[in-house]
Write a protein that holds these residues in place. Structure first.
Motif, PDB file in Angstrom:
ATOM      1  N   TYR A  27       0.794  -1.219   0.000  1.00 20.74           N
ATOM      2  CA  TYR A  27       0.000   0.000   0.000  1.00 20.74           C
ATOM      3  C   TYR A  27       0.832   1.277   0.000  1.00 20.74           C
ATOM      4  CZ  TYR A  27      -3.524  -3.426   1.295  1.00 20.74           C
ATOM      5  OH  TYR A  27      -4.347  -4.532   1.307  1.00 20.74           O
ATOM      6  N   ARG A  28       2.099   1.190   0.471  1.00 16.18           N
ATOM      7  CA  ARG A  28       2.929   2.397   0.530  1.00 16.18           C
ATOM      8  C   ARG A  28       4.033   2.404  -0.507  1.00 16.18           C
ATOM      9  NH1 ARG A  28       3.163   1.286   6.792  1.00 16.18           N
ATOM     10  NH2 ARG A  28       0.938   1.489   7.197  1.00 16.18           N
TER      11      ARG A  28
ATOM     12  N   PRO B 249       0.615 -16.297 -11.031  1.00 18.74           N
ATOM     13  CA  PRO B 249       0.230 -15.317 -10.022  1.00 18.74           C
ATOM     14  C   PRO B 249      -1.260 -14.981 -10.097  1.00 18.74           C
ATOM     15  CG  PRO B 249       1.306 -14.220 -11.861  1.00 18.74           C
ATOM     16  CD  PRO B 249       1.399 -15.699 -12.121  1.00 18.74           C
ATOM     17  N   VAL B 250      -1.853 -14.695  -8.947  1.00 15.05           N
ATOM     18  CA  VAL B 250      -3.242 -14.239  -8.919  1.00 15.05           C
ATOM     19  C   VAL B 250      -3.284 -12.832  -9.526  1.00 15.05           C
ATOM     20  CG1 VAL B 250      -5.145 -13.532  -7.423  1.00 15.05           C
ATOM     21  CG2 VAL B 250      -3.887 -15.633  -6.926  1.00 15.05           C
ATOM     22  N   PRO B 251      -4.131 -12.614 -10.526  1.00 13.67           N
ATOM     23  CA  PRO B 251      -4.161 -11.296 -11.162  1.00 13.67           C
ATOM     24  C   PRO B 251      -4.927 -10.268 -10.333  1.00 13.67           C
ATOM     25  CG  PRO B 251      -5.795 -12.707 -12.176  1.00 13.67           C
ATOM     26  CD  PRO B 251      -5.064 -13.563 -11.168  1.00 13.67           C
ATOM     27  N   VAL B 252      -4.618  -9.000 -10.555  1.00 16.39           N
ATOM     28  CA  VAL B 252      -5.375  -7.912  -9.939  1.00 16.39           C
ATOM     29  C   VAL B 252      -6.178  -7.214 -11.036  1.00 16.39           C
ATOM     30  CG1 VAL B 252      -3.730  -7.551  -8.068  1.00 16.39           C
ATOM     31  CG2 VAL B 252      -3.455  -6.279 -10.201  1.00 16.39           C
TER      32      VAL B 252
ATOM     33  N   LEU C 182      -4.363  -2.256 -10.392  1.00 14.60           N
ATOM     34  CA  LEU C 182      -3.032  -2.152 -10.988  1.00 14.60           C
ATOM     35  C   LEU C 182      -2.646  -0.694 -11.197  1.00 14.60           C
ATOM     36  CD1 LEU C 182      -0.683  -3.859 -12.079  1.00 14.60           C
ATOM     37  CD2 LEU C 182      -1.761  -3.762 -14.330  1.00 14.60           C
ATOM     38  N   MET C 183      -3.588   0.133 -11.616  1.00 12.73           N
ATOM     39  CA  MET C 183      -3.321   1.566 -11.799  1.00 12.73           C
ATOM     40  C   MET C 183      -3.080   2.240 -10.460  1.00 12.73           C
ATOM     41  SD  MET C 183      -5.995   2.686 -14.799  1.00 12.73           S
ATOM     42  CE  MET C 183      -5.442   4.397 -14.667  1.00 12.73           C
ATOM     43  N   GLU C 184      -3.789   1.806  -9.442  1.00  9.97           N
ATOM     44  CA  GLU C 184      -3.664   2.404  -8.105  1.00  9.97           C
ATOM     45  C   GLU C 184      -2.303   2.108  -7.487  1.00  9.97           C
ATOM     46  OE1 GLU C 184      -5.464   1.381  -3.698  1.00  9.97           O
ATOM     47  OE2 GLU C 184      -6.814   1.197  -5.428  1.00  9.97           O
ATOM     48  N   ARG C 185      -1.855   0.847  -7.591  1.00  8.67           N
ATOM     49  CA  ARG C 185      -0.602   0.439  -6.939  1.00  8.67           C
ATOM     50  C   ARG C 185       0.593   0.519  -7.864  1.00  8.67           C
ATOM     51  NH1 ARG C 185      -3.239  -4.965  -4.356  1.00  8.67           N
ATOM     52  NH2 ARG C 185      -4.639  -3.945  -2.883  1.00  8.67           N
ATOM     53  N   GLY C 186       0.356   0.328  -9.151  1.00  9.08           N
ATOM     54  CA  GLY C 186       1.459   0.345 -10.109  1.00  9.08           C
ATOM     55  C   GLY C 186       2.118  -1.001 -10.304  1.00  9.08           C
ATOM     56  N   PHE C 187       1.671  -2.023  -9.593  1.00 13.84           N
ATOM     57  CA  PHE C 187       2.248  -3.360  -9.724  1.00 13.84           C
ATOM     58  C   PHE C 187       1.286  -4.387  -9.142  1.00 13.84           C
ATOM     59  CE2 PHE C 187       3.470  -1.769  -5.587  1.00 13.84           C
ATOM     60  CZ  PHE C 187       3.319  -2.856  -4.740  1.00 13.84           C
ATOM     61  N   ASN C 188       1.510  -5.635  -9.523  1.00 11.29           N
ATOM     62  CA  ASN C 188       0.767  -6.761  -8.966  1.00 11.29           C
ATOM     63  C   ASN C 188       1.682  -7.461  -7.976  1.00 11.29           C
ATOM     64  OD1 ASN C 188      -0.468  -9.174  -8.351  1.00 11.29           O
ATOM     65  ND2 ASN C 188      -0.794  -9.824 -10.457  1.00 11.29           N
ATOM     66  N   GLN C 189       1.356  -7.396  -6.685  1.00  6.41           N
ATOM     67  CA  GLN C 189       2.236  -7.937  -5.649  1.00  6.41           C
ATOM     68  C   GLN C 189       2.429  -9.445  -5.799  1.00  6.41           C
ATOM     69  OE1 GLN C 189      -0.743  -6.643  -5.045  1.00  6.41           O
ATOM     70  NE2 GLN C 189      -1.943  -8.246  -4.070  1.00  6.41           N
ATOM     71  N   ALA C 190       1.399 -10.173  -6.243  1.00  9.33           N
ATOM     72  CA  ALA C 190       1.532 -11.614  -6.428  1.00  9.33           C
ATOM     73  C   ALA C 190       2.518 -11.925  -7.545  1.00  9.33           C
ATOM     74  CB  ALA C 190       0.167 -12.231  -6.742  1.00  9.33           C
TER      75      ALA C 190
END
Length: 272
Positions: free
Chosen positions: A97-98, A145-148, A153-161
């Motif tokens: 989140y950060r 990986p589990v997709p977002v 994806l736009m909010e975080r800029g990446f898929n953590q999985a």
């Protein structure tokens, strides 16, 4: 004499390893060789799940979810690296989140421990059987990986999985493929009940048409013919298992479409 002492101090500083602030606690303690950037004290305090109490979902405490469900599961089992304590929640929050990307290698290496736990269990099971030596070695064939959703994806800029799977892929030389897409945004699951999560995940995923050809080529080139294909779903947290199960059902269907038997497992960084 003072000049000599000053010179010796500088030489000692150059020869001694520098102790940088720990990524997680900020203190200048001795670092860990296994997890660079994190001090030994923080590593020793990690709530590792070494002996899962539930052999299905990998939970470290009593598990009512797996025992009360009469439906067959599309996954063989889940294994998680750590229990989702308040400290682990902060670590994941810093990254997810950060946007503190220095946590990515740490969390990925921690997930690797969950893979080693799974590998050891499956290897022991194979060794206990009266099978040929060639069938006694266990390793995964593919990471998914589990997709977002696009909005996430736009909010975080990446898929953590996907980032977690990247680290595991490099460590274990297991290919990764974004086989799945998320068909709609389901909102934050942490604020929802078990029933709401299960309802949300229905029809939330589908096969990724962008990699269909690539997946078919991989099947034809890499899939072993003498056993089921071992596919591991990767995610950050296992709570109710609704996300994992929904993804696994799609993967099982894809395998069936290509005429291959598929064993689906899951690895998550934390188990709540």
């Amino acid at each position: 004499m003072s000049a000599l002492f000053s010179w010796l101090t500088k030489v000692q500083a150059l020869l001694s390893p520098s102790i940088t602030p720990c990524l997680t606690c900020g203190k200048r303690n001795l670092g860990s060789s296994e997890f660079p950037g994190v001090c030994r004290n923080c590593i020793e305090s990690i709530p590792w799940i070494r002996s899962p109490r539930c052999l299905k979902c990998g939970r470290h405490v009593g598990c009512p979810d797996c025992t009360r469900s009469s439906e067959p599961s599309p996954i063989i089992c889940n294994r998680s690296a750590v229990a989702y304590t308040s400290v682990m929640r902060e670590w994941l929050g810093q990254y997810k989140y950060r946007g503190n990307e220095r946590y990515a290698p740490l969390l990925g290496l921690m997930l690797d421990r969950a893979y080693l736990t799974l590998k050891k269990e499956k290897q022991s099971a194979l060794l206990s059987r009266k099978s040929s030596i060639i069938h006694r070695s266990w390793s995964a064939d593919l990471l998914v990986p589990v997709p977002v959703s696009d909005s996430r994806l736009m909010e975080r800029g990446f898929n953590q999985a996907e980032r977690l799977a990247d680290v595991l892929s490099r460590c274990r030389k297991i290919p990764q493929l974004p086989l799945l897409i998320r068909t709609h945004h389901t909102g934050k699951q942490s604020f929802k009940s078990r029933a709401e999560r299960l309802a949300d995940m229905k029809h939330a995923f589908a096969e990724n048409p962008a990699v269909t050809t690539q997946f078919a080529d991989w099947f034809n080139r890499e899939v072993p013919l003498n056993r089921p294909v071992r596919i591991i779903i990767v995610d950050d947290i296992y709570t109710t298992g609704s996300t994992i199960r929904a993804c696994a059902e799609i993967i099982q269907q894809v395998g069936s479409d290509y005429g291959y038997a598929v064993e689906v497992y899951s690895l998550t960084w934390a188990r709540s």
